[in-house]
Enzyme design. Structure first.
Site, PDB file in Angstrom:
ATOM      1  N   ARG A 111      26.565  -2.022  42.011  1.00  0.00           N
ATOM      2  CA  ARG A 111      25.161  -1.776  41.732  1.00  0.00           C
ATOM      3  C   ARG A 111      24.628  -0.817  42.783  1.00  0.00           C
ATOM      4  O   ARG A 111      24.931  -0.945  43.971  1.00  0.00           O
ATOM      5  CB  ARG A 111      24.345  -3.081  41.748  1.00  0.00           C
ATOM      6  CG  ARG A 111      24.605  -4.010  40.561  1.00  0.00           C
ATOM      7  CD  ARG A 111      24.159  -3.389  39.245  1.00  0.00           C
ATOM      8  NE  ARG A 111      24.373  -4.268  38.094  1.00  0.00           N
ATOM      9  CZ  ARG A 111      25.459  -4.294  37.360  1.00  0.00           C
ATOM     10  NH1 ARG A 111      26.474  -3.484  37.669  1.00  0.00           N
ATOM     11  NH2 ARG A 111      25.568  -5.099  36.318  1.00  0.00           N
ATOM     12  N   GLU A 167      18.294   3.956  36.715  1.00  0.00           N
ATOM     13  CA  GLU A 167      19.188   4.395  35.639  1.00  0.00           C
ATOM     14  C   GLU A 167      18.414   4.482  34.333  1.00  0.00           C
ATOM     15  O   GLU A 167      17.603   3.594  34.038  1.00  0.00           O
ATOM     16  CB  GLU A 167      20.360   3.419  35.511  1.00  0.00           C
ATOM     17  CG  GLU A 167      21.224   3.347  36.766  1.00  0.00           C
ATOM     18  CD  GLU A 167      22.419   2.424  36.622  1.00  0.00           C
ATOM     19  OE1 GLU A 167      22.655   1.895  35.502  1.00  0.00           O
ATOM     20  OE2 GLU A 167      23.127   2.216  37.611  1.00  0.00           O
ATOM     21  N   HIS A 188      27.201   5.253  34.789  1.00  0.00           N
ATOM     22  CA  HIS A 188      27.393   3.800  34.647  1.00  0.00           C
ATOM     23  C   HIS A 188      28.326   3.494  33.469  1.00  0.00           C
ATOM     24  O   HIS A 188      27.937   2.920  32.459  1.00  0.00           O
ATOM     25  CB  HIS A 188      26.059   3.068  34.463  1.00  0.00           C
ATOM     26  CG  HIS A 188      26.151   1.621  34.870  1.00  0.00           C
ATOM     27  ND1 HIS A 188      25.074   0.903  35.318  1.00  0.00           N
ATOM     28  CD2 HIS A 188      27.207   0.748  34.881  1.00  0.00           C
ATOM     29  CE1 HIS A 188      25.446  -0.341  35.596  1.00  0.00           C
ATOM     30  NE2 HIS A 188      26.736  -0.448  35.328  1.00  0.00           N
TER      31      HIS A 188
END
Length: 331
Positions: A243, A272, A291
């Site tokens: 993260r 994000e 991601h």
């Protein structure tokens, strides 16, 4: 339930949701399905667009669901969270409104994230992202910086759980030495994970590559800050597929600009999707991917099958995999 039930599938950026799940099972029960392919601009934007829906499926943590948003959704009665947990979802706020949240646990192998981590590590080691850009612009070897083999190098694993241990196994297969640290790691668990326990400072100061495999929590937020990055070798490379906020983003940008560390490979970010023009996108010693740790067909199929099963159970009045059981009290 005989009336039409409105279901929203959120954040299907790749437009694959309807292809990878047997949604007709829900349609036959009167569920009307709408897919959102773009991220919401704000809480108010999300609230306006999601106001008509009875059920929401959240794709991991792509859209945060704080109390402020949950309270703006008058028709919301049920939520499905893909994966096991999301720190950005206020399940207590949902419980207070009697909105149960079911998850889709048991995603099977963590190979997808571990393999992505290793792909980033290898890309950083050989400067593959820059090499690819050079080729497209007519270049060749000019400008490529990182040219190191992995064999004989030291990998520092921060967080040696199931995922970190898998990555440690990859490192050993490449002939690397593996050391590890986390707040609760013991020598025995480190040995079981294929690593040697060292202090955090030793790991940072002696590792050629550092990879992070921790859950984001109050304890791990900002765990790697400016002083930690300063302890690393100038030739070291940092990989983060966990993260973004575990690493102080401003400190990382400063360290990359100053050459405090050689390179970073990132799959996760403070915000994000990463905003256009973000400072990270202007650095040539960082490899960025959007991601992708869980973004594989196998994971999607599991998420959508679990979503359908959770919704069917809720329609039957017997919800399963509920992560906020207080929502069911009095029902």
């Amino acid at each position: 339930m005989s009336q039409t039930i409105k279901l929203a599938l959120l954040d299907d950026y790749q437009k694959v949701a309807l292809k990878l799940g047997d949604w007709d099972r829900l349609r036959r029960r009167g569920v009307e399905i709408t897919v959102f392919n773009e991220p919401f601009r704000s809480i108010d934007d999300a609230a306006q667009k999601l106001a008509p829906f009875d059920i929401l499926q959240l794709l991991r943590e792509r859209t945060a669901f704080p109390r402020a948003l949950i309270e703006k959704l008058p028709n919301l009665r049920f939520m499905v969270l893909t994966g096991a947990r999301a720190s950005s979802l206020d399940d207590k706020a949902a419980a207070e409104r009697g909105i149960p949240i079911s998850n889709t646990p048991g995603g099977g192998s963590n190979a997808s994230t571990a393999e992505l981590c290793w792909a980033l590590l290898m890309s950083c080691a050989r400067d593959l992202a820059r090499a690819e850009r050079l080729m497209r612009s007519g270049g060749w070897h000019d400008g490529i910086r990182n040219m190191v083999v992995l064999e004989g190098k030291r990998l520092g694993v921060i967080g040696l759980g199931r995922l970190g241990s898998r990555v440690a196994g990859y490192a050993r297969a490449f002939g690397m030495e593996v050391v590890a640290w986390s707040q609760n790691l013991t020598e025995e668990k480190a040995r079981q994970g294929g690593a040697r326990l060292v202090s955090k400072d030793e790991l940072l100061a002696t590792s050629d590559f550092v990879t992070i495999h921790l859950v984001l929590s109050d304890r791990t937020r900002g765990l790697i800050g400016a002083s930690d990055l300063a302890k690393m070798k100038k030739t070291a490379m940092l990989i983060n597929t966990s993260r973004g906020p575990i690493v102080d983003e401003a400190a990382l940008i400063a360290a990359l600009k100053a050459g405090t560390i050689a390179h970073a490979g990132l799959d996760v970010y403070d915000k994000e999707p990463l905003p256009a023009g973000h400072p990270l996108t202007r650095l040539d010693n960082v490899t960025l991917v959007p991601h992708l740790g869980y973004v594989v067909e196998e994971s999607y199929r599991h998420f959508y099958a679990g979503t359908i099963a959770d919704i069917e159970a809720w329609l039957d009045g017997k919800p399963i995999n509920v992560i906020n059981p207080d929502a069911l009290k009095g029902k």
